[in-house]
Design a protein around this motif. Sequence first.
Motif, mmCIF file in Angstrom:
data_model
loop_
_atom_site.group_PDB
_atom_site.id
_atom_site.type_symbol
_atom_site.label_atom_id
_atom_site.label_comp_id
_atom_site.label_asym_id
_atom_site.label_seq_id
_atom_site.Cartn_x
_atom_site.Cartn_y
_atom_site.Cartn_z
ATOM 1 N N ALA A 294 0.927 -1.398 -0.141
ATOM 2 C CA ALA A 294 -0.102 0.037 -0.013
ATOM 3 C C ALA A 294 0.977 1.135 0.179
ATOM 4 O O ALA A 294 0.591 2.251 -0.790
ATOM 5 N N SER A 295 1.847 1.376 0.694
ATOM 6 C CA SER A 295 2.618 2.672 0.990
ATOM 7 C C SER A 295 3.630 2.560 -0.217
ATOM 8 O O SER A 295 3.696 3.880 -0.845
ATOM 9 N N ASN A 296 4.207 1.523 -0.765
ATOM 10 C CA ASN A 296 4.713 1.579 -2.447
ATOM 11 C C ASN A 296 3.754 2.351 -3.238
ATOM 12 O O ASN A 296 4.413 3.111 -4.130
ATOM 13 N N ILE A 297 2.564 1.859 -3.527
ATOM 14 C CA ILE A 297 1.663 2.185 -4.522
ATOM 15 C C ILE A 297 1.508 3.911 -4.366
ATOM 16 O O ILE A 297 1.444 4.554 -5.396
ATOM 17 N N ALA A 298 1.170 4.081 -3.039
ATOM 18 C CA ALA A 298 1.044 5.708 -2.889
ATOM 19 C C ALA A 298 1.971 6.444 -3.156
ATOM 20 O O ALA A 298 1.720 7.318 -3.878
ATOM 21 N N SER A 299 3.296 6.098 -2.845
ATOM 22 C CA SER A 299 4.418 6.826 -3.043
ATOM 23 C C SER A 299 4.762 6.919 -4.468
ATOM 24 O O SER A 299 5.182 7.752 -5.133
ATOM 25 N N ALA A 300 4.759 5.603 -5.143
ATOM 26 C CA ALA A 300 4.854 5.557 -6.562
ATOM 27 C C ALA A 300 3.924 6.321 -7.608
ATOM 28 O O ALA A 300 4.567 7.031 -8.375
ATOM 29 N N VAL A 301 2.715 6.599 -7.116
ATOM 30 C CA VAL A 301 1.888 7.193 -7.937
ATOM 31 C C VAL A 301 2.026 8.797 -7.608
ATOM 32 O O VAL A 301 2.327 9.331 -8.531
ATOM 33 N N VAL A 302 2.471 9.222 -6.576
ATOM 34 C CA VAL A 302 2.825 10.476 -6.441
ATOM 35 C C VAL A 302 4.242 10.971 -7.098
ATOM 36 O O VAL A 302 4.166 12.028 -7.860
ATOM 37 N N PHE A 303 4.961 10.152 -7.097
ATOM 38 C CA PHE A 303 6.400 10.245 -7.794
ATOM 39 C C PHE A 303 6.092 10.393 -9.165
ATOM 40 O O PHE A 303 6.640 11.131 -10.033
ATOM 41 N N MET A 304 5.321 9.399 -9.782
ATOM 42 C CA MET A 304 4.746 9.625 -11.231
ATOM 43 C C MET A 304 4.100 10.551 -11.797
ATOM 44 O O MET A 304 4.404 11.158 -12.769
ATOM 45 N N LEU A 305 3.119 11.082 -10.795
ATOM 46 C CA LEU A 305 2.626 12.262 -11.122
ATOM 47 C C LEU A 305 3.653 13.502 -11.215
ATOM 48 O O LEU A 305 3.378 14.634 -12.000
ATOM 49 N N GLY A 306 4.487 13.603 -10.364
ATOM 50 C CA GLY A 306 5.573 14.508 -10.411
ATOM 51 C C GLY A 306 6.687 14.363 -11.619
ATOM 52 O O GLY A 306 7.510 15.222 -11.692
ATOM 53 N N GLY A 307 6.463 13.311 -12.355
ATOM 54 C CA GLY A 307 7.533 13.097 -13.363
ATOM 55 C C GLY A 307 8.966 12.535 -12.798
ATOM 56 O O GLY A 307 9.816 12.973 -13.475
ATOM 57 N N LYS A 308 9.124 12.026 -11.716
ATOM 58 C CA LYS A 308 10.311 11.693 -11.272
ATOM 59 C C LYS A 308 10.923 10.218 -11.477
ATOM 60 O O LYS A 308 12.174 10.174 -11.110
ATOM 61 N N VAL A 309 10.093 9.503 -12.309
ATOM 62 C CA VAL A 309 10.483 7.995 -12.361
ATOM 63 C C VAL A 309 11.395 7.974 -13.613
ATOM 64 O O VAL A 309 11.028 8.522 -14.460
ATOM 65 N N VAL A 310 12.464 7.154 -13.552
ATOM 66 C CA VAL A 310 13.200 6.749 -14.620
ATOM 67 C C VAL A 310 12.846 5.411 -15.143
ATOM 68 O O VAL A 310 12.959 4.557 -14.614
ATOM 69 N N TRP A 311 11.936 5.474 -16.388
ATOM 70 C CA TRP A 311 11.274 4.257 -16.667
ATOM 71 C C TRP A 311 12.019 3.147 -17.287
ATOM 72 O O TRP A 311 11.740 1.982 -16.830
ATOM 73 N N SER A 312 13.132 3.502 -17.974
ATOM 74 C CA SER A 312 13.877 2.385 -18.418
ATOM 75 C C SER A 312 14.530 1.552 -17.390
ATOM 76 O O SER A 312 14.700 0.454 -17.307
ATOM 77 N N VAL A 313 14.993 1.974 -16.316
ATOM 78 C CA VAL A 313 15.492 1.450 -15.161
ATOM 79 C C VAL A 313 14.506 0.878 -14.310
ATOM 80 O O VAL A 313 14.528 -0.481 -13.868
ATOM 81 N N GLY A 314 13.265 1.503 -14.099
ATOM 82 C CA GLY A 314 12.172 1.018 -13.339
ATOM 83 C C GLY A 314 11.770 -0.180 -14.032
ATOM 84 O O GLY A 314 11.259 -1.201 -13.267
ATOM 85 N N VAL A 315 11.709 -0.274 -15.376
ATOM 86 C CA VAL A 315 10.973 -1.603 -15.902
ATOM 87 C C VAL A 315 11.921 -2.777 -15.665
ATOM 88 O O VAL A 315 11.546 -3.899 -15.588
ATOM 89 N N ALA A 316 13.402 -2.417 -15.958
ATOM 90 C CA ALA A 316 14.382 -3.609 -15.851
ATOM 91 C C ALA A 316 14.089 -4.256 -14.358
ATOM 92 O O ALA A 316 14.083 -5.488 -14.116
ATOM 93 N N MET A 317 14.076 -3.277 -13.508
ATOM 94 C CA MET A 317 14.287 -3.658 -12.093
ATOM 95 C C MET A 317 12.618 -4.307 -11.750
ATOM 96 O O MET A 317 12.872 -5.359 -10.687
#
Length: 253
Positions: A187-210
Amino acid sequence: MDFVLSWEMLLILFGIAMLAGFIDTLAGGGGLITVPVLLLSGLPPIQALATNKIQSSFGTMVATLNMFRGRLIKLENIRLPFIMSLIGAALGTLLVQQLNVAVLDIVIPIVLVLIGLYFLLVKGAGAVERKPRMAEKPFNTTVVLVIGFYDGLFGPGTGSFFSLANVALRGEKIVQATAKAKAFNFASNIASAVVFMLGGKVVWSVGVAMMLGQVIGATIGSKVMVSHGARLIRPIIVAVCFLMVIRYLWDKF
């Protein structure tokens, strides 16, 4: 935002995520493996935290689903704490993008030592179900909220904190406590991930591999947890806590 990393580096990050997913499912603390590696790969701190949340969300999701399949947790028992963990993590993630959280470098090692010592020295901690020291509703609305907030603010070690709280305050067996910890952490990971995504902070190429590595590691860890239970979880929590402290001290001194 994205960064170009070599295929070799992405493969290394995949392997690291698989190891972290396995360990995190059994004992928590996977973020203390993945976050430093993400920083070493060249990602700025906020992007490292954001990308870590995306990949760890998939690991805790797989672990939580496997806990349901193994009948270690039931939906009616985790509904309220799941929501409180979501709320706490969302607030923490909003705050971390505005603050310097260097003080956590001092607080976290101390807390991790205390967790490790508790499971090492307190006889029978988590071995049998005990009388709760805190009622369920206050626990869910305060303790789970605060740990969720910490996860959004920084994150590493959250699974261990949830497990300890379930054992020490709710008197649960360590297998059940760890299973619930996976759901709260998801739950905490999902909430945090959504806020970070909305802020455009995620590096997707790295995220998908991991993500792929996390799914594999968490699947293996879930099977080990269901089949071997407390015999492995308790010593792994102790080992992970002290190893994380050693890593902190090594980085700082």
